[in-house]
Each structure stands twice: as structure tokens, then as C-alpha cells.
Design a protein around this motif. Structure first.
Motif, PDB file in Angstrom:
ATOM      1  N   GLU A 258      40.459  53.610  -5.106  1.00  0.00           N
ATOM      2  CA  GLU A 258      39.894  54.888  -5.770  1.00  0.00           C
ATOM      3  C   GLU A 258      39.063  54.220  -6.785  1.00  0.00           C
ATOM      4  O   GLU A 258      37.882  54.987  -7.113  1.00  0.00           O
ATOM      5  N   VAL A 259      39.262  53.238  -7.516  1.00  0.00           N
ATOM      6  CA  VAL A 259      38.291  52.703  -8.580  1.00  0.00           C
ATOM      7  C   VAL A 259      37.374  52.164  -7.876  1.00  0.00           C
ATOM      8  O   VAL A 259      36.115  52.154  -8.175  1.00  0.00           O
ATOM      9  N   LEU A 260      37.425  51.416  -6.691  1.00  0.00           N
ATOM     10  CA  LEU A 260      36.177  50.783  -5.722  1.00  0.00           C
ATOM     11  C   LEU A 260      35.368  51.853  -5.404  1.00  0.00           C
ATOM     12  O   LEU A 260      34.088  51.808  -5.448  1.00  0.00           O
ATOM     13  N   PHE A 261      35.823  53.152  -5.023  1.00  0.00           N
ATOM     14  CA  PHE A 261      34.968  54.187  -4.676  1.00  0.00           C
ATOM     15  C   PHE A 261      34.266  54.694  -5.906  1.00  0.00           C
ATOM     16  O   PHE A 261      32.959  54.876  -5.624  1.00  0.00           O
ATOM     17  N   ALA A 262      34.728  54.915  -6.862  1.00  0.00           N
ATOM     18  CA  ALA A 262      34.345  55.576  -8.182  1.00  0.00           C
ATOM     19  C   ALA A 262      33.244  54.591  -8.653  1.00  0.00           C
ATOM     20  O   ALA A 262      32.072  54.854  -9.228  1.00  0.00           O
ATOM     21  N   ALA A 263      33.326  52.962  -8.350  1.00  0.00           N
ATOM     22  CA  ALA A 263      32.387  52.317  -8.747  1.00  0.00           C
ATOM     23  C   ALA A 263      31.285  51.890  -7.914  1.00  0.00           C
ATOM     24  O   ALA A 263      30.310  51.126  -8.057  1.00  0.00           O
ATOM     25  N   GLY A 264      31.441  52.568  -6.719  1.00  0.00           N
ATOM     26  CA  GLY A 264      30.492  52.287  -5.451  1.00  0.00           C
ATOM     27  C   GLY A 264      30.481  50.881  -4.982  1.00  0.00           C
ATOM     28  O   GLY A 264      29.423  50.711  -4.543  1.00  0.00           O
ATOM     29  N   LEU A 265      31.732  50.347  -4.782  1.00  0.00           N
ATOM     30  CA  LEU A 265      31.734  49.084  -4.370  1.00  0.00           C
ATOM     31  C   LEU A 265      32.508  48.580  -3.152  1.00  0.00           C
ATOM     32  O   LEU A 265      33.802  49.530  -3.089  1.00  0.00           O
ATOM     33  N   GLN A 266      32.208  47.844  -2.235  1.00  0.00           N
ATOM     34  CA  GLN A 266      32.960  47.807  -1.054  1.00  0.00           C
ATOM     35  C   GLN A 266      34.176  46.748  -1.382  1.00  0.00           C
ATOM     36  O   GLN A 266      34.130  46.050  -2.198  1.00  0.00           O
ATOM     37  N   HIS A 267      35.376  46.982  -0.452  1.00  0.00           N
ATOM     38  CA  HIS A 267      36.633  46.239  -0.736  1.00  0.00           C
ATOM     39  C   HIS A 267      36.396  44.689  -0.622  1.00  0.00           C
ATOM     40  O   HIS A 267      37.191  44.088  -1.233  1.00  0.00           O
ATOM     41  N   ASP A 268      35.280  44.517   0.232  1.00  0.00           N
ATOM     42  CA  ASP A 268      35.078  43.088   0.580  1.00  0.00           C
ATOM     43  C   ASP A 268      34.089  42.266  -0.380  1.00  0.00           C
ATOM     44  O   ASP A 268      33.602  41.160  -0.066  1.00  0.00           O
ATOM     45  N   ARG A 269      33.407  42.924  -1.276  1.00  0.00           N
ATOM     46  CA  ARG A 269      32.429  42.548  -2.042  1.00  0.00           C
ATOM     47  C   ARG A 269      32.984  41.472  -2.990  1.00  0.00           C
ATOM     48  O   ARG A 269      34.267  41.495  -3.309  1.00  0.00           O
ATOM     49  N   MET A 270      32.090  40.251  -3.010  1.00  0.00           N
ATOM     50  CA  MET A 270      32.779  39.045  -3.810  1.00  0.00           C
ATOM     51  C   MET A 270      32.464  39.274  -5.444  1.00  0.00           C
ATOM     52  O   MET A 270      31.496  39.884  -5.615  1.00  0.00           O
ATOM     53  N   SER A 271      33.552  39.033  -5.989  1.00  0.00           N
ATOM     54  CA  SER A 271      33.464  39.288  -7.274  1.00  0.00           C
ATOM     55  C   SER A 271      32.482  38.557  -8.165  1.00  0.00           C
ATOM     56  O   SER A 271      31.984  38.991  -9.349  1.00  0.00           O
TER      57      SER A 271
END
Length: 272
Positions: free
Chosen positions: A175-188
């Protein structure tokens, strides 16, 4: 849970404490050699205040000792009284002078409870290295950005890593990654400062909303609040558990795939 305990049990005096007779009950108080050693440190004491450190609940007693609780995967506190039957898998019951009892229920017995003095508490290694707490007032986006860059990990695994961040499991990481518009496999370590700020805001907003709706109770009803009531945040979920359904933002079907043995839900259009 901490807020409910603060409102409902702080100030109450313990008149009786029971560790149930099953072998599994001893697993819950495994840092104590005997049941009586645990219960004697509770009886006659008042609960003075509550505190949360990561996934640990600390119930401070009026003599300075602390009842430390970790719920593991399936543990929970439920308020009750003598007229109500104990739920299955109840391992510890704490009776109050006025106002019923507090039951510790844990089907899988990965949780634990123990009583410690302030000195003993300072030596509990699990409490010495608590990870980032996204709801802590000292949590800043500058420090968060530095920690993300230092780790250079895929975002979902990193957010679920309890050594990096406390209390963010499978549901809330999606839910946080969706709200932030970021993919699950994006490198930090590839996030721009704008994306770090967006992720920082998403963490705060999603978790505060989840608290406002009193948590997430899925079909297994594994989670209920202190009073045995299910949460309502499951009705607000944007991606988790919604594979194949249209994104609430852009109508693209939500996708799911396995990440470290867990399902990760995301919108391929809204997250990059």
C-alpha cells in the motif's frame, strides 16, 4: 493496540495472573523458568503507562518493572471478563481489581511475554537495535533518504526488513509503495529526493489511515483489536489482495507476483 491499552488498562491493579497449564503457555513466558516467577511479578502491581518500541509493547508497572510483549505472527491481547469463555489458544490471563481481565491469545506461539527490571530491560538485545519507526517524531525524510541510499536494496524487501524498518509487513509495504508511485523492485539507491519525500509521506499517511480504521482484518480474521472487533482498513486497500481488479486510480488491472515467497500487488501503470 498500544493506544487502546493506554485508554483501557492503565491505572488498573492486577489481582491475579495465570499462565495456563498447557506446554505451549510456557513457550510464551520462555524467559521465565517457572509460571510463578512470572505471575508473582505482576500480582499487586498497577499498570502505570504503555510504550511501543518497534513491534514490542511495554507495559510499565508502578514499581518500575516492565511487562514486555511481542505478538509474533498470531498473538493478540483481548479484554474479557469471567462471564466470557476463554478463546482457544489463550495462554496468559491477567485479572484486574476492577474491570475484567486481559487475555493473551496466540495460536502459533511465536510471541512472548516477560517481566523485566529497568536494568534487565537495558540488556534485552532485541530492544537495543530497534529499526526505523515510521511513526516516530524523530523520523525525518533526510535521514530516511540516507538510509535508503546506503542499503541499495529492492524496495519491497527493504520495507519488510525488520532490521531496517519496524512494523511494516506484506500488506502495508504494498500500500505504501502504491501511494508513493514506486515499483516493488525499484532499487532504493536510485530514488530521487522527490521520490524519497513521496515515500516518506506515503509511509506516514498509509499507517495513520490504517490506525484510524483500526487495522486490517482479512478473511482469516487473524487480526482483531483489544475488544475483539475486526479492523476496517481492508475496505480501503488500493492494491493488496486486488489482483485482476481495476486500479482505483487509473483502472489498469492490478497485478501480483511472488517476491521472497510473498505476493506483491501493484499497478503497472501508476508505479514506476
Amino acid at each position: 493496540m498500544r493506544r487502546d491499552l493506554e485508554k483501557d488498562v492503565v491505572g488498573r491493579k492486577v489481582v491475579r495472573a495465570e499462565v495456563r497449564s498447557s506446554k505451549n503457555a510456557m513457550r510464551i513466558i520462555r524467559r521465565h523458568a517457572k509460571r510463578k516467577e512470572f505471575t508473582d511479578r505482576l500480582v499487586g502491581r498497577k499498570l502505570a503507562k504503555t510504550e511501543r518500541r518497534g513491534k514490542y509493547i511495554l507495559l510499565h508497572l508502578d514499581n518500575g518493572d516492565v511487562l514486555v510483549v511481542h505478538f509474533g505472527m498470531s498473538g493478540q491481547f483481548i479484554r474479557g471478563n469471567k462471564r466470557q469463555a476463554l478463546p482457544p489458544h489463550t495462554h496468559v490471563v491477567i485479572d484486574f481489581q476492577q474491570g475484567g481481565d486481559l487475555r493473551y491469545v496466540d495460536p502459533r506461539t511465536f510471541g512472548e511475554m516477560f517481566v523485566a527490571t529497568p536494568d534487565e530491560l537495558g540488556k534485552v538485545k532485541e530492544l537495543q537495535h530497534i529499526a526505523i519507526d515510521p511513526l516516530d517524531h524523530v523520523f525525518t525524510w533526510h535521514a530516511f533518504g540516507a538510509a535508503l541510499a546506503e542499503r541499495a536494496s529492492k524496495m519491497k524487501q527493504l520495507l519488510m526488513d525488520q532490521k531496517f524498518m519496524s512494523g511494516l509487513g506484506n500488506i502495508y509495504s504494498d500500500e505504501v509503495l502504491f501511494a508513493a508511485g514506486l515499483q516493488h523492485d525499484r532499487m532504493s539507491d536510485t530514488l530521487s529526493s522527490q521520490e524519497v519525500r513521496r515515500l516518506y509521506r506515503a509511509l506516514q499517511e498509509v499507517l495513520q489511515e490504517a490506525i484510524r480504521f483500526r487495522g486490517t482484518t482479512l478473511d482469516d480474521e487473524a487480526y482483531v483489536d483489544l475488544f475483539g472487533k475486526p479492523g476496517e482498513f481492508q475496505n480501503e486497500l488500493k492494491v493488496y489482495g486486488r489482483a485482476g481488479q481495476p486500479c482505483r486510480r487509473c483502472r489498469t488491472p492490478i497485478q501480483a507476483l511472488k517476491v521472497s515467497g510473498r505476493n506483491a500487488y501493484f499497478c503497472p501503470q501508476c508505479q514506476s
